[in-house]
Enzyme design. Sequence first.
Site, PDB file in Angstrom:
ATOM      1  N   TYR A   1       2.887  10.081  -0.261  1.00 32.66           N
ATOM      2  CA  TYR A   1       4.005   9.508   0.503  1.00 32.66           C
ATOM      3  C   TYR A   1       5.343   9.817  -0.181  1.00 32.66           C
ATOM      4  CZ  TYR A   1       0.338   6.465   2.584  1.00 32.66           C
ATOM      5  OH  TYR A   1      -0.788   5.961   3.185  1.00 32.66           O
TER       6      TYR A   1
ATOM      7  N   LYS B   1      -2.984   6.005  -3.920  1.00 37.64           N
ATOM      8  CA  LYS B   1      -4.084   6.920  -3.563  1.00 37.64           C
ATOM      9  C   LYS B   1      -3.896   8.282  -4.215  1.00 37.64           C
ATOM     10  CE  LYS B   1      -3.886   4.693   0.936  1.00 37.64           C
ATOM     11  NZ  LYS B   1      -2.447   4.547   1.162  1.00 37.64           N
TER      12      LYS B   1
ATOM     13  N   HIS C   1      -7.896   9.652  -1.408  1.00 37.71           N
ATOM     14  CA  HIS C   1      -7.196   9.624  -0.122  1.00 37.71           C
ATOM     15  C   HIS C   1      -8.033  10.237   1.008  1.00 37.71           C
ATOM     16  CE1 HIS C   1      -2.806   9.300   1.381  1.00 37.71           C
ATOM     17  NE2 HIS C   1      -3.628   9.177   2.389  1.00 37.71           N
TER      18      HIS C   1
ATOM     19  N   ASP D   1       0.838  -1.201   0.000  1.00 38.36           N
ATOM     20  CA  ASP D   1       0.000   0.000   0.000  1.00 38.36           C
ATOM     21  C   ASP D   1       0.871   1.249   0.000  1.00 38.36           C
ATOM     22  OD1 ASP D   1      -2.992   0.982   0.836  1.00 38.36           O
ATOM     23  OD2 ASP D   1      -1.455   2.240   1.781  1.00 38.36           O
TER      24      ASP D   1
END
Length: 291
Positions: free
Chosen positions: A55, A80, A113, A50
Site C-alpha cells: 500500500y 502484509k 498477502h 490494517d
Amino acid sequence: MIFSAMTDPVRLANGVEIPCIGYGTWQTPTGGMTRDCVKAAIAAGYRHIDTAFIYGNEDEVGDGVRAAGIDRHDLFITSKHWVTERGYKKTAAAIDVSLKNLGMDYLDLYLIHWPCVAKVDPAWEEINADTWRAFEDAYKAGKLRAIGVSNFQEKHLRSLMANADVSPMVDQIEFHPGHAPMDTVRFVQANDMVAEAWSPLGSGAVLNDPGLAALAAKYGKSVAQLCVRFALQNGVVPLPKSTDPARMRSNAEVFDFEISPADMETLLQTPTLGFSGYLPEDAPADALAGN
Ligand code: A2P
C-alpha cells in the site's frame, strides 16, 4: 460471535485478541492523507488498523498512530508481506522493513498477502513453506504476535498447514454481498482460523445496489452498515475503510440491529456484484495491484 462494540475481541488460536472491526487502508491516498485518516479512525474508536507493505503507507499508518496519542499496546496493527519478497531470507528482511516503516518494534498480525500458485512457479508449495518458516521464526522471536495469510483458498491453506509448525491464525479474503466465498470461510473457521474481510463494502461498488438499499432500509440502516453486519454475522472480521470521519463512525454503528436468517441467506445469494476480479489462481501476480 455476539458483539456489542467494535473493540469487542475475537480470539485467535494462540489467545491473541483482535477487535472485531478493523479500519482498512488499501487505496487510501498518501501524502499525509493516510496519517490523518488513521488518526481520525482512532479518534472514531477504531483500535484495529490494517495496512500492507504494497500500500506504500506503512510509514503514514505509524505516524497516524503516534499522532492519535494512544498507547501502541492498546492498538492491533496488521501488515502484509508482498509477493516479490517470497522465500526465507527475503521474508525475514521484509518483516524488518515493515517494522521500520511503521516505526514499531512488533506487529500484532502479519499476513502472506497472496499465495504463490502453480501458474507463477511449479515449486509454489515449497516457496510458500519457506516464506512461512520466516513468519514462524519472527513469531517465535516476538516480532509478530500472530501470523496468517490473505487470499488463500482451501488448497493453498491445506498445503501450507501440512508443512507448518505454527498453523496460520487468520485468512483475510475479499468478502461482501455479491462476493461471499463461504466455502473458504467455512474451511478457515473449521480449522481454527479467523476469517477477515477486505473490501467489506465491495470497495464502495455495492453501496448503490437497489436490492441492498431496500434491505438496509428495512432495518433503518445504511447499505454500508448492512455489509459490515453481514460480515460479523458470518463470523468474519470486516475492515471497512473511509476517508470521511462521519462515515468511519457510522460504518461501525452496527450493534443495534440483527439481520434475520432469511435476509442473511438473501445476502449470501446476491449475484456477483462489486467483485474485484482478484483470485490467486486467475490473476498474474503483477496484476494484483496491492489489494
Ligand atoms: P470514502 O472514503 O469517500 O468514504 P471498502 O471498505 O469495501 O474497500 O469500501 C471503501 C469505499 O467505500 C471507499 O470508496 C469509501 O469512500 C466508500 N465508503 C465507505 N464508507 C461509506 C459509507 N458509509 N457511505 C458511502 N460510501 C462509503
